[in-house]
Scaffold this motif. Structure first.
Motif, PDB file in Angstrom:
ATOM      1  N   SER A   5       0.850  -1.187   0.000  1.00  0.00           N
ATOM      2  CA  SER A   5       0.000   0.000   0.000  1.00  0.00           C
ATOM      3  C   SER A   5       0.888   1.239   0.000  1.00  0.00           C
ATOM      4  O   SER A   5       1.864   1.314   0.757  1.00  0.00           O
ATOM      5  N   TYR A   6       0.534   2.204  -0.837  1.00  0.00           N
ATOM      6  CA  TYR A   6       1.307   3.450  -0.898  1.00  0.00           C
ATOM      7  C   TYR A   6       0.499   4.622  -0.364  1.00  0.00           C
ATOM      8  O   TYR A   6       0.838   5.783  -0.591  1.00  0.00           O
ATOM      9  N   GLY A   7      -0.580   4.320   0.352  1.00  0.00           N
ATOM     10  CA  GLY A   7      -1.391   5.335   0.997  1.00  0.00           C
ATOM     11  C   GLY A   7      -2.721   4.743   1.387  1.00  0.00           C
ATOM     12  O   GLY A   7      -3.058   3.608   0.994  1.00  0.00           O
ATOM     13  N   VAL A   8      -3.483   5.503   2.158  1.00  0.00           N
ATOM     14  CA  VAL A   8      -4.803   5.020   2.560  1.00  0.00           C
ATOM     15  C   VAL A   8      -5.639   4.742   1.323  1.00  0.00           C
ATOM     16  O   VAL A   8      -5.724   5.564   0.413  1.00  0.00           O
ATOM     17  N   LYS A   9      -6.209   3.564   1.289  1.00  0.00           N
ATOM     18  CA  LYS A   9      -7.057   3.067   0.209  1.00  0.00           C
ATOM     19  C   LYS A   9      -6.305   2.849  -1.107  1.00  0.00           C
ATOM     20  O   LYS A   9      -6.919   2.505  -2.119  1.00  0.00           O
ATOM     21  N   ASP A  10      -4.988   3.038  -1.108  1.00  0.00           N
ATOM     22  CA  ASP A  10      -4.188   2.806  -2.315  1.00  0.00           C
ATOM     23  C   ASP A  10      -3.356   1.545  -2.126  1.00  0.00           C
ATOM     24  O   ASP A  10      -2.428   1.533  -1.312  1.00  0.00           O
ATOM     25  N   THR A  11      -3.703   0.501  -2.869  1.00  0.00           N
ATOM     26  CA  THR A  11      -2.986  -0.764  -2.742  1.00  0.00           C
ATOM     27  C   THR A  11      -2.669  -1.315  -4.123  1.00  0.00           C
ATOM     28  O   THR A  11      -3.281  -0.920  -5.123  1.00  0.00           O
ATOM     29  N   ASP A  12      -1.710  -2.228  -4.158  1.00  0.00           N
ATOM     30  CA  ASP A  12      -1.345  -2.859  -5.423  1.00  0.00           C
ATOM     31  C   ASP A  12      -0.832  -4.264  -5.149  1.00  0.00           C
ATOM     32  O   ASP A  12      -0.442  -4.586  -4.026  1.00  0.00           O
ATOM     33  N   LYS A  13      -0.836  -5.080  -6.203  1.00  0.00           N
ATOM     34  CA  LYS A  13      -0.425  -6.473  -6.046  1.00  0.00           C
ATOM     35  C   LYS A  13       1.081  -6.607  -6.074  1.00  0.00           C
ATOM     36  O   LYS A  13       1.783  -5.857  -6.759  1.00  0.00           O
ATOM     37  N   GLY A  14       1.542  -7.637  -5.361  1.00  0.00           N
ATOM     38  CA  GLY A  14       2.928  -8.029  -5.443  1.00  0.00           C
ATOM     39  C   GLY A  14       3.070  -9.263  -6.310  1.00  0.00           C
ATOM     40  O   GLY A  14       2.212  -9.551  -7.147  1.00  0.00           O
ATOM     41  N   GLU A  15       4.126 -10.025  -6.095  1.00  0.00           N
ATOM     42  CA  GLU A  15       4.420 -11.154  -6.968  1.00  0.00           C
ATOM     43  C   GLU A  15       3.624 -12.415  -6.662  1.00  0.00           C
ATOM     44  O   GLU A  15       3.528 -13.299  -7.516  1.00  0.00           O
ATOM     45  N   VAL A  16       3.040 -12.531  -5.454  1.00  0.00           N
ATOM     46  CA  VAL A  16       2.288 -13.735  -5.092  1.00  0.00           C
ATOM     47  C   VAL A  16       0.940 -13.351  -4.477  1.00  0.00           C
ATOM     48  O   VAL A  16       0.620 -13.735  -3.362  1.00  0.00           O
ATOM     49  N   SER A  17       0.139 -12.624  -5.207  1.00  0.00           N
ATOM     50  CA  SER A  17      -1.091 -12.044  -4.654  1.00  0.00           C
ATOM     51  C   SER A  17      -2.320 -12.951  -4.772  1.00  0.00           C
ATOM     52  O   SER A  17      -3.338 -12.689  -4.113  1.00  0.00           O
ATOM     53  N   ASP A  18      -2.257 -13.997  -5.585  1.00  0.00           N
ATOM     54  CA  ASP A  18      -3.440 -14.846  -5.774  1.00  0.00           C
ATOM     55  C   ASP A  18      -3.893 -15.456  -4.458  1.00  0.00           C
ATOM     56  O   ASP A  18      -3.104 -16.050  -3.731  1.00  0.00           O
ATOM     57  N   GLY A  19      -5.194 -15.325  -4.147  1.00  0.00           N
ATOM     58  CA  GLY A  19      -5.755 -15.898  -2.929  1.00  0.00           C
ATOM     59  C   GLY A  19      -5.708 -14.962  -1.742  1.00  0.00           C
ATOM     60  O   GLY A  19      -6.162 -15.314  -0.661  1.00  0.00           O
ATOM     61  N   TYR A  20      -5.161 -13.757  -1.957  1.00  0.00           N
ATOM     62  CA  TYR A  20      -5.026 -12.767  -0.887  1.00  0.00           C
ATOM     63  C   TYR A  20      -5.690 -11.452  -1.303  1.00  0.00           C
ATOM     64  O   TYR A  20      -5.643 -11.074  -2.466  1.00  0.00           O
ATOM     65  N   SER A  21      -6.254 -10.767  -0.323  1.00  0.00           N
ATOM     66  CA  SER A  21      -6.715  -9.405  -0.540  1.00  0.00           C
ATOM     67  C   SER A  21      -6.256  -8.556   0.635  1.00  0.00           C
ATOM     68  O   SER A  21      -5.907  -9.084   1.694  1.00  0.00           O
ATOM     69  N   VAL A  22      -6.226  -7.240   0.429  1.00  0.00           N
ATOM     70  CA  VAL A  22      -5.767  -6.330   1.476  1.00  0.00           C
ATOM     71  C   VAL A  22      -6.705  -5.146   1.568  1.00  0.00           C
ATOM     72  O   VAL A  22      -7.461  -4.834   0.644  1.00  0.00           O
ATOM     73  N   SER A  23      -6.625  -4.485   2.708  1.00  0.00           N
ATOM     74  CA  SER A  23      -7.359  -3.227   2.856  1.00  0.00           C
ATOM     75  C   SER A  23      -6.587  -2.308   3.780  1.00  0.00           C
ATOM     76  O   SER A  23      -5.926  -2.757   4.717  1.00  0.00           O
ATOM     77  N   ARG A  24      -6.675  -1.030   3.470  1.00  0.00           N
ATOM     78  CA  ARG A  24      -6.028  -0.019   4.309  1.00  0.00           C
ATOM     79  C   ARG A  24      -6.971   1.181   4.390  1.00  0.00           C
ATOM     80  O   ARG A  24      -6.987   2.028   3.517  1.00  0.00           O
ATOM     81  N   SER A  25      -7.715   1.223   5.474  1.00  0.00           N
ATOM     82  CA  SER A  25      -8.680   2.307   5.665  1.00  0.00           C
ATOM     83  C   SER A  25      -8.106   3.410   6.541  1.00  0.00           C
ATOM     84  O   SER A  25      -8.662   4.520   6.595  1.00  0.00           O
ATOM     85  N   LYS A  26      -7.011   3.098   7.240  1.00  0.00           N
ATOM     86  CA  LYS A  26      -6.337   4.095   8.066  1.00  0.00           C
ATOM     87  C   LYS A  26      -4.834   3.979   7.828  1.00  0.00           C
ATOM     88  O   LYS A  26      -4.337   2.900   7.488  1.00  0.00           O
ATOM     89  N   THR A  27      -4.126   5.072   8.026  1.00  0.00           N
ATOM     90  CA  THR A  27      -2.666   5.050   7.830  1.00  0.00           C
ATOM     91  C   THR A  27      -2.014   3.937   8.632  1.00  0.00           C
ATOM     92  O   THR A  27      -1.086   3.284   8.171  1.00  0.00           O
ATOM     93  N   GLU A  28      -2.481   3.726   9.858  1.00  0.00           N
ATOM     94  CA  GLU A  28      -1.775   2.836  10.776  1.00  0.00           C
ATOM     95  C   GLU A  28      -2.095   1.356  10.612  1.00  0.00           C
ATOM     96  O   GLU A  28      -1.388   0.523  11.166  1.00  0.00           O
ATOM     97  N   ASP A  29      -3.124   1.003   9.878  1.00  0.00           N
ATOM     98  CA  ASP A  29      -3.539  -0.396   9.815  1.00  0.00           C
ATOM     99  C   ASP A  29      -3.560  -0.930   8.380  1.00  0.00           C
ATOM    100  O   ASP A  29      -4.084  -0.273   7.468  1.00  0.00           O
ATOM    101  N   PHE A  30      -3.015  -2.128   8.218  1.00  0.00           N
ATOM    102  CA  PHE A  30      -2.989  -2.798   6.908  1.00  0.00           C
ATOM    103  C   PHE A  30      -3.414  -4.235   7.146  1.00  0.00           C
ATOM    104  O   PHE A  30      -2.736  -4.964   7.874  1.00  0.00           O
ATOM    105  N   LEU A  31      -4.527  -4.623   6.578  1.00  0.00           N
ATOM    106  CA  LEU A  31      -5.091  -5.946   6.814  1.00  0.00           C
ATOM    107  C   LEU A  31      -4.849  -6.853   5.613  1.00  0.00           C
ATOM    108  O   LEU A  31      -5.005  -6.432   4.469  1.00  0.00           O
ATOM    109  N   LEU A  32      -4.459  -8.087   5.909  1.00  0.00           N
ATOM    110  CA  LEU A  32      -4.286  -9.107   4.876  1.00  0.00           C
ATOM    111  C   LEU A  32      -5.334 -10.185   5.103  1.00  0.00           C
ATOM    112  O   LEU A  32      -5.419 -10.734   6.204  1.00  0.00           O
TER     113      LEU A  32
END
Lengths: 113, 114
Positions: free
Chosen positions: B49-76
């Motif tokens: 994630s490069y900012g709140v609500k801004d995320t992108d995939k890496g090299e092994v993203s299949d089967g995973y999702s992420v969310s970032r609703s606040k600067t301090e928290d990143f959920l996988l």
């Protein structure tokens, strides 16, 4: 396709001697490199970095050398201490501003007392 | 040490169940990452994630999702866990203000999918 390779899975060195850990990369567009150390059950910790505009960077007992023509970097630890026993990862980035890194597979260093 | 915590630290779950791992930082760093570490593969980037609500995939993203609703928290989230997702998961943070462009890592979460 492993773009960053650490071909030696393990290395043993006597205390007080030099440890040399190697890392090879395939993409000449990589322009920033980091080394990390990892102890069991802990996250990796940053050790030292080097930009592609340099060929050497020193920090205390740790020196990183970069050979761009060979696409090779190495980490030298002198003198090696038992507390240096850990897994070492090298990582490379296409551009320092992206903050995205590709990591090697790691080399386990054992420093023998 | 950078203020990064991961929860849970250990989890055992069954195949097919959803799982959410949490990364929390107190450094106000802009970038956050999720990696997995497996023998013979080193650290592989799942998502970042490069900012709140801004995320992108890496090299092994299949089967995973992420969310970032606040600067301090990143959920996988593993939407439906599989045995191949048994791994150690690391969160990392970084920021344009860091002189060495380095990433700081959390302590890891060991996930076992049975």
């Amino acid at each position: 396709d492993q773009q960053v390779k650490q071909n030696s899975p393990s290395l043993s060195v006597q205390e007080g001697r030099i440890s040399i850990l190697n890392c090879d990369y395939t993409n000449s567009m990589f322009d920033y490199f980091l080394w990390y150390k990892k102890y069991p059950a802990e996250g990796p910790t940053f050790l030292i970095s080097i930009s592609s505009i340099k060929d050497k960077n020193e920090d205390g007992r740790f020196t990183v050398f970069l050979n761009k023509s060979a696409k090779h970097l190495s980490l030298h630890i002198v003198p090696s201490q038992p507390g240096d026993s850990a897994v070492y990862f090298c990582a490379a980035s296409f551009a320092s501003g992206t903050y995205k890194y590709i990591f090697g597979t790691g080399t386990r260093l054992k420093v023998l007392a | 040490d950078a203020g990064i915590t991961q929860s849970p630290r250990h989890k055992v779950t069954e195949t097919g169940t959803p799982v959410t791992l949490r990364c929390h930082q107190t450094e106000n760093h802009r970038y956050m990452y999720w990696y997995r570490q497996d023998p013979g593969h080193g650290l592989r980037l799942i998502h970042y994630s490069y900012g709140v609500k801004d995320t992108d995939k890496g090299e092994v993203s299949d089967g995973y999702s992420v969310s970032r609703s606040k600067t301090e928290d990143f959920l996988l989230t593993l939407e439906s866990a599989t045995s191949s997702q048994t791994s150690v998961y690391f969160c990392a943070i970084s920021d344009p203000g860091l002189a060495n462009y380095e990433q700081y890592f959390g302590p890891g979460t060991r996930l076992t999918v049975t």
